[in-house]
Scaffold this active site. Structure first.
Site, short mmCIF file in Angstrom:
data_model
loop_
_atom_site.label_atom_id
_atom_site.label_comp_id
_atom_site.label_asym_id
_atom_site.label_seq_id
_atom_site.Cartn_x
_atom_site.Cartn_y
_atom_site.Cartn_z
CB ILE A 18 -0.95 -0.02 1.21
CG1 ILE A 18 -2.03 -1.11 1.02
CG2 ILE A 18 -1.62 1.34 1.40
CD1 ILE A 18 -2.91 -1.32 2.23
CG ASP A 60 11.76 0.75 14.44
OD1 ASP A 60 10.55 1.06 14.54
OD2 ASP A 60 12.23 -0.28 14.96
CG ASN A 87 1.45 2.40 4.44
OD1 ASN A 87 0.36 1.87 4.29
ND2 ASN A 87 2.59 1.79 4.12
CE1 TYR A 152 -2.95 -4.44 11.95
CE2 TYR A 152 -5.21 -5.18 11.62
CZ TYR A 152 -4.09 -4.53 11.16
OH TYR A 152 -4.09 -3.95 9.92
CE LYS A 156 -3.42 -0.92 11.43
NZ LYS A 156 -2.56 0.07 10.74
CB THR A 187 -0.05 -6.21 0.85
OG1 THR A 187 -0.61 -6.79 2.04
CG2 THR A 187 -0.88 -5.01 0.41
#
Length: 254
Positions: A18, A60, A87, A152, A156, A187
């Site tokens: 992406i 990083d 991203n 996760y 998010k 991806t």
């Protein structure tokens, strides 16, 4: 048309997937680019594909001192950052009771703290310029729950919350803040997830692909270029009234 001519855009996690698709569209729209990632060789390959004015920073995003150095280097090379695309991200699955603190913290650091650090470093330049676009690449996991990825999802969801809060704080500064929330996207990260599912469940990778694809009402995976198109639109001068939004690119899943 090159509507972003003269604007400096910085994309994190820009060497593949992406991030690479976003960088390509921003370059086509005329932006000067800083590509940020952890692998210099991969960034260099992407820069060669793009051509034009491209600056590289190896960083990083979870390390504050590296972020400060990278943003200072980018601004020294191309001027203040006008467009920031957060991203860089990582996904890892584990049943909740087997989720160790280290995994929990890593998901938060990469997917949420990294965006926080990059935004803090880039924002003073936007404020000085009197114009800015911040786009956070979240996920449909920032809008709904999924099993086995609690850490996760939490990260998010946090990124979407950060987006909404900062959009209000900057509403009168000519700086917009939005999130783009892709569903399952074609991806390398998806391929890694499919391999893990196949390994843990005994199903084939093809069977795992079919199961995940069916979560999209269009019965397919999203293409990175489709995510990039949404990001580009949010960066254009005409999108100034759009802020604080979390836009799903997921075929109607959310």
């Amino acid at each position: 048309m090159r509507p972003l001519e003269g604007r400096h855009a910085l994309v994190t996690g820009a060497s593949r997937g992406i991030g690479a698709a976003i960088a390509a569209l921003l370059a086509k729209a005329g932006a000067r680019l800083t590509l940020l990632g952890r692998n210099r060789a991969a960034l260099s390959e992407q820069a060669q594909r793009l051509g034009g004015t491209v600056h590289l920073e190896v960083c990083d995003v979870t390390r504050p001192e590296e972020v400060r150095r990278a943003l200072a280097g980018a601004e020294a090379a191309l001027g203040p950052v006008h467009i920031l695309v957060n991203n860089a991200g990582q996904a890892q699955s584990q049943p909740f009771l087997k989720t160790e603190l280290e995994l929990w913290q890593r998901m938060l650091e990469v997917n949420l703290t990294g965006a926080f650090l990059c935004t803090q470093a880039a924002l003073p330049g936007m404020l000085s310029a009197g114009w800015g676009r911040i786009v956070n690449i979240a996920s449909t996991a920032g809008l709904k729950g999924y099993p086995y990825v609690a850490a996760y999802c939490a990260a998010k969801h946090g990124l979407v919350g950060l987006t909404r809060a900062l959009a209000i704080e900057l509403a009168q500064k000519n700086i917009t803040v939005n999130a783009v929330c892709p569903g399952y996207t074609e991806t390398a990260l998806l391929e890694e997830s499919l391999a893990r599912i196949a390994e843990r469940t005994g199903r084939s990778v093809a069977e795992a692909r079919g199961t995940l694809a069916r979560s999209n009402p269009q019965n397919r995976f999203v293409r990175p270029e489709e995510v990039a198109e949404a990001v580009l639109w949010l960066c254009l001068p005409g999108s100034g009234a759009v802020s604080g939004q979390a836009i799903a690119v997921a075929g109607g899943e959310v």
